[in-house]
Design a protein around this motif. Structure first.
Motif, PDB file in Angstrom:
ATOM      1  N   GLN A  29       0.800  -1.227   0.000  1.00  0.00           N
ATOM      2  CA  GLN A  29       0.000   0.000   0.000  1.00  0.00           C
ATOM      3  C   GLN A  29       0.832   1.276   0.000  1.00  0.00           C
ATOM      4  O   GLN A  29       0.347   2.319  -0.402  1.00  0.00           O
ATOM      5  N   LEU A  30       2.067   1.210   0.492  1.00  0.00           N
ATOM      6  CA  LEU A  30       2.805   2.460   0.664  1.00  0.00           C
ATOM      7  C   LEU A  30       3.932   2.649  -0.332  1.00  0.00           C
ATOM      8  O   LEU A  30       4.499   3.725  -0.416  1.00  0.00           O
ATOM      9  N   THR A  31       4.297   1.608  -1.073  1.00  0.00           N
ATOM     10  CA  THR A  31       5.441   1.765  -1.964  1.00  0.00           C
ATOM     11  C   THR A  31       5.005   1.756  -3.433  1.00  0.00           C
ATOM     12  O   THR A  31       3.966   1.206  -3.776  1.00  0.00           O
ATOM     13  N   PRO A  32       5.840   2.354  -4.296  1.00  0.00           N
ATOM     14  CA  PRO A  32       5.557   2.316  -5.734  1.00  0.00           C
ATOM     15  C   PRO A  32       5.483   0.885  -6.268  1.00  0.00           C
ATOM     16  O   PRO A  32       4.659   0.596  -7.150  1.00  0.00           O
ATOM     17  N   ALA A  35       2.103  -0.398  -5.696  1.00  0.00           N
ATOM     18  CA  ALA A  35       1.127   0.158  -6.647  1.00  0.00           C
ATOM     19  C   ALA A  35       1.204  -0.591  -7.963  1.00  0.00           C
ATOM     20  O   ALA A  35       0.188  -0.868  -8.599  1.00  0.00           O
ATOM     21  N   ARG A  36       2.430  -0.944  -8.382  1.00  0.00           N
ATOM     22  CA  ARG A  36       2.580  -1.663  -9.652  1.00  0.00           C
ATOM     23  C   ARG A  36       1.978  -3.060  -9.553  1.00  0.00           C
ATOM     24  O   ARG A  36       1.334  -3.539 -10.481  1.00  0.00           O
ATOM     25  N   ARG A  50      -0.453  -4.074  -7.610  1.00  0.00           N
ATOM     26  CA  ARG A  50      -1.914  -4.012  -7.616  1.00  0.00           C
ATOM     27  C   ARG A  50      -2.433  -3.616  -8.990  1.00  0.00           C
ATOM     28  O   ARG A  50      -3.478  -4.094  -9.431  1.00  0.00           O
ATOM     29  N   ALA A  51      -1.681  -2.749  -9.680  1.00  0.00           N
ATOM     30  CA  ALA A  51      -2.114  -2.358 -11.026  1.00  0.00           C
ATOM     31  C   ALA A  51      -2.082  -3.557 -11.966  1.00  0.00           C
ATOM     32  O   ALA A  51      -2.956  -3.712 -12.816  1.00  0.00           O
ATOM     33  N   LEU A  75      -0.171  -0.791 -16.943  1.00  0.00           N
ATOM     34  CA  LEU A  75       1.246  -0.940 -16.650  1.00  0.00           C
ATOM     35  C   LEU A  75       2.060  -0.869 -17.929  1.00  0.00           C
ATOM     36  O   LEU A  75       3.053  -0.145 -18.023  1.00  0.00           O
ATOM     37  N   ARG A 112       6.036   0.543 -18.122  1.00  0.00           N
ATOM     38  CA  ARG A 112       6.613  -0.296 -17.075  1.00  0.00           C
ATOM     39  C   ARG A 112       6.468  -1.751 -17.472  1.00  0.00           C
ATOM     40  O   ARG A 112       5.551  -2.128 -18.189  1.00  0.00           O
ATOM     41  N   SER A 113       7.385  -2.566 -16.982  1.00  0.00           N
ATOM     42  CA  SER A 113       7.391  -3.957 -17.404  1.00  0.00           C
ATOM     43  C   SER A 113       6.455  -4.791 -16.546  1.00  0.00           C
ATOM     44  O   SER A 113       6.638  -4.907 -15.339  1.00  0.00           O
ATOM     45  N   ARG A 173       8.443  -7.840 -15.188  1.00  0.00           N
ATOM     46  CA  ARG A 173       9.241  -7.619 -13.990  1.00  0.00           C
ATOM     47  C   ARG A 173       8.341  -7.574 -12.757  1.00  0.00           C
ATOM     48  O   ARG A 173       8.662  -8.131 -11.713  1.00  0.00           O
TER      49      ARG A 173
END
Lengths: 326, 488
Positions: free
Chosen positions: A192-195, A198-199, A201-202, A210, A215-216, A219
């Motif tokens: 929840q708090l880091t980039p 976010a990736r 969950r996206a 993504l 963004r990969s 990865r």
């Protein structure tokens, strides 16, 4: 043709943020209520449960399940599902009871290699478009075979430091609460708090976002699988400390119980949702079932049936509350 | 024509670009130049190649032959050409993430430090404030919880989050926006153009394109049919260039259903002014419209009609045509025939078995009638949006439903297709079907016998026949302050 009053009034009427927020909390909330209810019933029958030693006894057997459920939650947050986690945890207990206690360095290397294996699995799922369901089901047999190779019959001894951790009983608070809360909080923070979170969950919510943002997705999927691998290793070590050794089949029922725990905690089969606290509560609730049954003097053989009943009841309750809120 | 071409640098240069998907040639030898500060409207029917061209310009797909260069680069990086951004018609947002997290993922040059989220939230909110004052969106809200209009605002705003923005592509940006938000968007587009950003606007709302764009490029069958300066150009000119010489808006004879005809569907509702009960009714053979600003409760009324229990003991057979075809309309992996058949097959079959011969006949008839491109066997996901929509509408009418509910199904559908579908609706009504039709496009409501204008879930007005026109609908849609006081 614009009316300024309307322009301002409309979005507010359409986006009642607090109500939506509440709606999101409902699933885990219903599970929390079930958890509290079970705890109260257990306490009424056996008041000693509410002491530090009592909770220690009750919760210690639940720790590995909680960690495995968090691993499953991470997996399901990208829309994949791990049908191999039970076998994998069993394999880790086997490694822990043999190599890790015999030659620690090689044991650690083996565990790292297993985590890397998860990463490879993620890459395979992504590049070859193998459904995760199939890939992890296949992997489960690989894990089981490896475990039988390492430790054909249950036994061995867990490393001393693991046993020491299992025996640690501080008087101030029940020891198992510590790993449960720390690991849940860590996973919550990562997602929840880091980039990176976010990736992840996206990827589960809409993978095209993504890719289109440069963004990969590959990865991100590998990172996710590695996180799952790390958590599954921790779950295996924790289980090994409980049983004092290793057993390839000891965690077989974790596979489906962990899925149930994630769903109870407000997760979804379709990805995008990552509810660490909810999954933790879901896992503890399901873990309490066996305690409750033994307190009620019921055969532990009906445990799966009772667990299933709780899952269905909690989900029904969740739908009901959701309907009322709408 | 306004002369913004003082800066002579070309942002977009397309030379002989072609693209084929399987057997279909989507683009053939396209040439296109766009300079900094240009606002170019791209129009064409569904399937004319607009979406393909935009994917090439955004750098998501490579050309088969020819060259595409954007901002001086002819090779795109992962995620597209640097400096070229696109706001997608279907939106490119993760529903399970907050507005701020979506902004973080989408923005170019997001910092990775501890303040990544705060920074992204501030960035998207300030952009939203600038483009859509009074948007009412919070950065922590999940995108899935936003209304369609708000999602579109977020989509447009996030596409502009690039400090080195050179080309902005807006694909049907105003389909879900209200009038005020549309005005605000085009003001923002003009400001960006003045700052040197090239803007491509794709819209079926030709009047909007003519108001905003400097130039209009007409695509037809995968090629540039013509290019026009927007000044002095009329809607008719554009329609004709699109191949629309035979476009005539067929206005039906409406408002002729008598009181004796039985009521097929009815749901309770209230009058917006008096608050008294005033049911919404639809009689056999009638086309009933639900108009008003998007999101005022029209969907709720449709859902109520869908769930309503009939007064008569007899069950009324119903069919529903959803507006959000991606989410609830199509079975993407099935072919056209199966998609079309799925509602009708039960009434065609006997003893629980499918009657494939009869199904085939129905499918052939509808595919031919609505001229679905690609034919019966084409995979649904491979069709253009307009053709998918035809299949979904055909699915409802191919069934034996007496009541057909339309949930704003013609958003983003070209004029030709729309005219075909309007005619179809009238014909089917004449055969005794009842149609209840919600549309966010007020002009469409002229095809109805009767229109309820919905405001805040209540009926603001009921218009019949000649009374149905855009001015009346707009006037009734908006809250008049004095009016509200009477109602309270």
């Amino acid at each position: 043709m614009t009316s300024p009053t309307l322009e301002r009034a409309l979005p507010e009427r359409l986006a009642p943020g607090d109500r939506d927020r509440l709606k999101r909390q409902v699933p885990a909330g219903v599970t929390l209520l079930a958890f509290i209810a079970m705890l109260v019933v257990c306490g009424a029958i056996q008041p000693v449960i509410f002491s530090a030693t009592g909770l220690n006894l009750v919760l210690s057997s639940i720790v590995p399940l909680v960690i495995a459920s968090l691993a499953q939650m991470v997996m399901m947050s990208i829309g994949d599902i791990d049908l191999g986690i039970g076998s994998f945890v069993g394999l880790v207990t086997a490694v822990s009871a043999t190599t890790l206690s015999g030659t620690p360095l090689i044991g650690v290397l083996i565990l790292l290699a297993l985590i890397a294996g998860y990463g490879v699995l993620g890459a395979l799922v992504h590049l070859r478009r193998v459904p995760a369901l199939i890939a992890t089901l296949g992997a489960s047999f690989v894990w089981y075979g490896l475990a039988l190779f390492v430790l054909p019959t249950p036994g061995g001894t867990a490393p001393d430091w693991l046993l020491a951790f299992a025996a640690w009983t501080p008087s101030a608070f029940p020891a198992p609460v510590l790993p449960i809360l720390v690991i849940t909080a860590a996973i919550w923070a990562v997602l929840q708090l880091t980039p990176v979170g976010a990736r992840v969950r996206a990827l589960g919510s809409n993978a095209a976002v993504l890719e289109r943002s440069g963004r990969s997705a590959l990865r991100t999927r590998i990172i996710t699988y590695v996180i799952v691998g790390v958590l599954a290793v921790l779950a295996g070590l924790s289980l090994s400390s409980q049983i004092g050794g290793g057993d390839p089949t000891s965690a077989n029922d974790y596979t489906l119980i962990s899925v149930a725990a994630v769903i109870l905690g407000g997760g979804s089969f379709f990805g995008g949702r990552a509810v660490a606290w909810g999954s933790m509560v879901g896992a503890v609730t399901l873990g309490l079932v066996s305690v409750l049954l033994s307190l009620l003097n019921l055969s532990s053989n009906v445990q799966p049936a009772v667990e299933g009943g709780i899952v269905i009841a909690a989900l029904a309750g969740r739908l009901l509350v959701g309907k009322v809120l709408r | 024509m306004s002369t913004t071409t003082t800066a002579p640098d070309l942002v977009v240069q397309v030379r002989h670009a072609s693209k084929t998907y399987g057997p279909t040639r989507a683009l053939s030898a396209i040439d296109l130049d766009i300079r900094a500060g240009d606002i170019v409207g791209v129009v064409g029917h569904n399937g004319a190649g607009k979406s393909t061209l935009m994917r090439l310009l955004a750098g998501i797909e490579p050309t088969d032959s020819g060259t595409v260069s954007v901002a001086g680069r002819s090779k795109s990086a992962r995620g597209g050409f640097p400096g070229a951004r696109m706001a997608y018609q279907e939106t490119n947002l993760a529903n399970e993430l907050s507005v701020g997290d979506n902004a973080y993922l989408s923005a170019v040059g997001s910092p990775r430090g501890a303040r990544w989220r705060k920074h992204a939230e501030e960035r998207i909110l300030s952009r939203l404030d600038e483009m859509f004052p009074g948007h009412g969106i919070r950065a922590a809200t999940w995108v899935g919880d936003l209304s369609l209009a708000q999602r579109q605002m977020v989509e447009i705003a996030r596409a502009t989050l690039d400090d080195d923005l050179r080309l902005l592509i807006l694909d049907e940006p105003t389909e879900s926006l209200t009038g005020g938000a549309t005005e605000a968007l085009y003001d923002a587009v003009r400001r960006m153009s003045a700052a040197g950003v090239a803007v491509i606007l794709i819209s079926h709302r030709i009047r909007e394109v003519l108001e905003v764009a400097h130039r209009v490029v007409v695509l037809r069958d995968g090629a540039v049919a013509s290019e026009h300066a927007a000044a002095g150009l009329t809607e008719d000119d554009v329609l004709r260039a699109m191949g629309g010489s035979d476009v005539e808006i067929v206005l039906p004879v409406t408002g002729a259903v008598s009181i004796d005809v039985p009521i097929v569907a009815e749901v309770p509702a209230r009058d917006a002014r008096t608050g008294t009960a005033r049911p919404i009714q639809a009689r056999r053979g009638e086309v009933v419209g639900l108009a008003g600003i998007a999101g005022q409760g029209q969907e709720v009324i449709l859902a109520a009609l869908w769930n309503a229990r009939e007064r008569a003991r007899r069950r009324v057979k119903k069919a529903y045509v959803p507006g959000d075809r991606q989410r609830s309309g199509i079975l993407p992996l099935w072919n056209v025939a199966d998609n079309l058949n799925i509602t009708a097959m039960r009434s065609l079959g006997r003893w629980g078995l499918r009657n494939t011969a009869a199904e085939r006949e129905v499918v052939d008839r509808w595919v031919h009638l609505l001229n679905v491109r690609g034919g019966v066997e084409a995979q649904m996901a491979g069709l253009s949006g307009g053709n998918q929509q035809k299949v979904i509408v055909a699915r409802a009418f191919a069934s034996d439903a007496e009541l057909v509910l339309l949930d704003d199904p013609f958003r983003g559908v070209d004029v030709h297709t729309k005219n075909d579908l309007y005619r179809l609706i009238r014909d089917e009504a004449a055969r005794g079907r009842t149609v209840v039709w919600y549309s966010s496009e007020n002009a469409e409501m002229r095809h109805c016998d009767r229109v309820y204008v919905v405001r805040a879930g209540r009926i603001a007005a009921e218009l019949r026949g000649q009374e149905i026109n855009e001015e009346r609908i707009i006037a009734e849609s908006f809250v008049i302050a004095d009016d509200e006081e009477v109602a309270e």
